[in-house]
Design a protein around this motif. Structure first.
Motif, mmCIF file in Angstrom:
data_model
loop_
_atom_site.group_PDB
_atom_site.id
_atom_site.type_symbol
_atom_site.label_atom_id
_atom_site.label_comp_id
_atom_site.label_asym_id
_atom_site.label_seq_id
_atom_site.Cartn_x
_atom_site.Cartn_y
_atom_site.Cartn_z
ATOM 1 N N TYR A 101 0.791 -1.218 0.000
ATOM 2 C CA TYR A 101 0.000 0.000 0.000
ATOM 3 C C TYR A 101 0.827 1.274 0.000
ATOM 4 C CZ TYR A 101 -3.808 -3.166 0.657
ATOM 5 O OH TYR A 101 -4.698 -4.172 0.479
ATOM 6 N N ALA A 102 2.085 1.190 -0.369
ATOM 7 C CA ALA A 102 2.887 2.414 -0.476
ATOM 8 C C ALA A 102 2.279 3.272 -1.572
ATOM 9 C CB ALA A 102 4.333 2.075 -0.817
ATOM 10 N N ARG A 103 2.299 4.572 -1.392
ATOM 11 C CA ARG A 103 1.752 5.451 -2.415
ATOM 12 C C ARG A 103 2.395 6.810 -2.335
ATOM 13 N NH1 ARG A 103 -2.450 9.037 -0.690
ATOM 14 N NH2 ARG A 103 -2.813 8.784 1.512
ATOM 15 N N ILE A 104 2.217 7.560 -3.397
ATOM 16 C CA ILE A 104 2.697 8.929 -3.443
ATOM 17 C C ILE A 104 1.667 9.758 -2.680
ATOM 18 C CG2 ILE A 104 3.195 10.851 -4.982
ATOM 19 C CD1 ILE A 104 3.777 8.648 -7.163
ATOM 20 N N LEU A 113 -5.446 11.857 -8.453
ATOM 21 C CA LEU A 113 -5.847 10.631 -9.126
ATOM 22 C C LEU A 113 -4.638 9.725 -9.211
ATOM 23 C CD1 LEU A 113 -7.913 12.182 -12.063
ATOM 24 C CD2 LEU A 113 -8.724 11.463 -9.805
ATOM 25 N N TYR A 114 -4.858 8.448 -8.947
ATOM 26 C CA TYR A 114 -3.772 7.473 -8.947
ATOM 27 C C TYR A 114 -3.981 6.440 -10.038
ATOM 28 C CZ TYR A 114 -2.472 9.234 -4.357
ATOM 29 O OH TYR A 114 -2.070 10.030 -3.327
ATOM 30 N N GLN A 115 -2.864 6.016 -10.604
ATOM 31 C CA GLN A 115 -2.893 4.902 -11.542
ATOM 32 C C GLN A 115 -2.757 3.635 -10.714
ATOM 33 O OE1 GLN A 115 0.647 4.117 -13.690
ATOM 34 N NE2 GLN A 115 -0.407 3.192 -15.400
ATOM 35 N N HIS A 116 -3.665 2.723 -10.848
ATOM 36 C CA HIS A 116 -3.703 1.428 -10.163
ATOM 37 C C HIS A 116 -4.178 1.570 -8.720
ATOM 38 C CE1 HIS A 116 -2.015 -0.267 -13.683
ATOM 39 N NE2 HIS A 116 -0.915 0.407 -13.555
ATOM 40 N N ALA A 117 -5.044 0.667 -8.330
ATOM 41 C CA ALA A 117 -5.669 0.739 -7.015
ATOM 42 C C ALA A 117 -4.664 0.581 -5.884
ATOM 43 C CB ALA A 117 -6.772 -0.303 -6.900
ATOM 44 N N THR A 146 -7.206 5.934 -14.427
ATOM 45 C CA THR A 146 -7.404 6.234 -13.012
ATOM 46 C C THR A 146 -8.081 5.061 -12.299
ATOM 47 O OG1 THR A 146 -7.573 8.592 -13.442
ATOM 48 C CG2 THR A 146 -8.529 7.800 -11.385
ATOM 49 N N SER A 147 -7.458 4.623 -11.187
ATOM 50 C CA SER A 147 -8.007 3.513 -10.421
ATOM 51 C C SER A 147 -8.285 3.855 -8.959
ATOM 52 C CB SER A 147 -7.045 2.320 -10.460
ATOM 53 O OG SER A 147 -7.008 1.790 -11.749
ATOM 54 N N ALA A 148 -7.790 4.984 -8.497
ATOM 55 C CA ALA A 148 -8.001 5.392 -7.110
ATOM 56 C C ALA A 148 -7.912 6.909 -7.054
ATOM 57 C CB ALA A 148 -6.952 4.756 -6.212
ATOM 58 N N ARG A 172 -16.457 15.257 -1.596
ATOM 59 C CA ARG A 172 -16.080 16.510 -0.940
ATOM 60 C C ARG A 172 -14.734 16.300 -0.258
ATOM 61 N NH1 ARG A 172 -18.417 21.285 -2.345
ATOM 62 N NH2 ARG A 172 -20.566 20.920 -2.878
ATOM 63 N N ALA A 173 -14.218 17.350 0.343
ATOM 64 C CA ALA A 173 -12.885 17.340 0.953
ATOM 65 C C ALA A 173 -12.667 16.157 1.904
ATOM 66 C CB ALA A 173 -12.661 18.650 1.697
ATOM 67 N N TRP A 174 -11.439 15.731 1.982
ATOM 68 C CA TRP A 174 -10.947 14.674 2.867
ATOM 69 C C TRP A 174 -11.597 13.325 2.596
ATOM 70 C CZ3 TRP A 174 -12.482 19.323 5.617
ATOM 71 C CH2 TRP A 174 -11.420 20.237 5.685
ATOM 72 N N TYR A 175 -11.739 13.014 1.324
ATOM 73 C CA TYR A 175 -12.315 11.743 0.905
ATOM 74 C C TYR A 175 -11.244 10.928 0.203
ATOM 75 C CZ TYR A 175 -14.998 8.488 -2.002
ATOM 76 O OH TYR A 175 -15.475 7.364 -2.620
ATOM 77 N N LYS A 176 -11.294 9.613 0.376
ATOM 78 C CA LYS A 176 -10.324 8.745 -0.296
ATOM 79 C C LYS A 176 -11.038 7.499 -0.805
ATOM 80 C CE LYS A 176 -6.846 6.245 1.779
ATOM 81 N NZ LYS A 176 -5.628 6.101 2.560
ATOM 82 N N ALA A 177 -10.757 7.117 -2.050
ATOM 83 C CA ALA A 177 -11.277 5.871 -2.629
ATOM 84 C C ALA A 177 -10.079 5.035 -3.056
ATOM 85 C CB ALA A 177 -12.178 6.164 -3.817
ATOM 86 N N ASP A 178 -9.838 3.955 -2.335
ATOM 87 C CA ASP A 178 -8.699 3.093 -2.655
ATOM 88 C C ASP A 178 -8.887 2.335 -3.960
ATOM 89 O OD1 ASP A 178 -7.435 3.910 -0.362
ATOM 90 O OD2 ASP A 178 -8.076 2.188 0.818
ATOM 91 N N ALA A 179 -10.116 2.212 -4.414
ATOM 92 C CA ALA A 179 -10.411 1.554 -5.688
ATOM 93 C C ALA A 179 -11.716 2.133 -6.221
ATOM 94 C CB ALA A 179 -10.539 0.041 -5.489
ATOM 95 N N LEU A 180 -11.878 2.137 -7.522
ATOM 96 C CA LEU A 180 -13.062 2.736 -8.133
ATOM 97 C C LEU A 180 -14.075 1.714 -8.643
ATOM 98 C CD1 LEU A 180 -11.378 5.675 -10.044
ATOM 99 C CD2 LEU A 180 -12.615 5.752 -7.874
ATOM 100 N N GLY A 181 -13.861 0.450 -8.370
ATOM 101 C CA GLY A 181 -14.810 -0.585 -8.776
ATOM 102 C C GLY A 181 -15.073 -0.550 -10.268
ATOM 103 N N SER A 182 -16.342 -0.429 -10.656
ATOM 104 C CA SER A 182 -16.697 -0.448 -12.075
ATOM 105 C C SER A 182 -16.197 0.795 -12.811
ATOM 106 C CB SER A 182 -18.211 -0.576 -12.248
ATOM 107 O OG SER A 182 -18.854 0.560 -11.707
ATOM 108 N N GLY A 183 -15.759 1.822 -12.071
ATOM 109 C CA GLY A 183 -15.211 3.024 -12.699
ATOM 110 C C GLY A 183 -13.723 2.931 -12.970
#
Length: 194
Positions: A101-104, A113-117, A146-148, A172-183
């Protein structure tokens, strides 16, 4: 009117099933690779931001700038100051040193927006937007990868990603999605709003 349309479609389907045989003894040409396969392979190569060493990273950044503009900042970033965006490539790391789960990090006030979940296994690049408005992801080489995401803006500032007119995520602010599912790998547009 409907019957006529159905008849036209049936005639077209019949016409497509007719095959032409090559004359006896003639060499049958080998079909070219499917254009979609070639485009897909080229797109995969273009969006593979993983680098094996510093020289490889520098080459990928230079190639990306040549195609999408921007200016290099530091060892692993491209900045589009006129468009309010910063893209960060992952730095080269030995595969054994990576964690799942390391990330920038997404900076305060940014919509990222992140490439890969899992964000680091097959590229893990990130693009951060810091100005309100509509951002066409194709302008940055980010369409359909975009995956996350992380919305690290302040107050109630919002962000959304779209696949054409379909909303994939709105937050809205301070939201995080580790994966976008069907998106996953479908976003074409990022929109930031107060």
């Amino acid at each position: 009117m409907k019957a006529r349309g159905a008849l036209s479609l049936t005639a077209a389907a019949v016409a497509l099933t007719v095959t032409v045989q090559a004359p006896a003894g003639a060499a049958v040409p080998t079909p070219d690779p499917s254009p979609t396969t070639s485009v897909s392979a080229a797109r995969a190569e273009e969006t593979n931001f993983t680098s094996v060493d510093d020289a490889d990273l520098a080459g990928k950044i230079d190639k990306h700038i040549a195609r999408y503009g921007g200016q290099r900042r530091g060892a692993n970033q491209i900045v589009w100051s006129d468009k309010g965006a910063v893209m960060t490539f992952p730095t080269p790391v030995k595969a054994t040193a990576r964690t799942a789960y390391a990330r920038i990090a997404c900076g305060y006030g940014d919509y990222c927006l992140y490439q890969h979940a899992l964000w680091d296994r097959e590229g893990g690049a990130m693009i951060a937007f810091y100005e309100y408005g509509l951002h066409q992801l194709a302008d940055f080489g980010w369409q359909d990868i975009t995956s996350a995401l992380e919305n690290n803006q302040s107050d109630r500032a919002g962000g959304a990603i779209y696949d054409d007119a379909t909303t994939l995520n709105r937050s809205r602010a301070w939201y995080k999605a580790d994966a976008l599912g069907s998106g996953n790998d479908r976003a074409d547009i990022a929109y930031l709003f107060p």
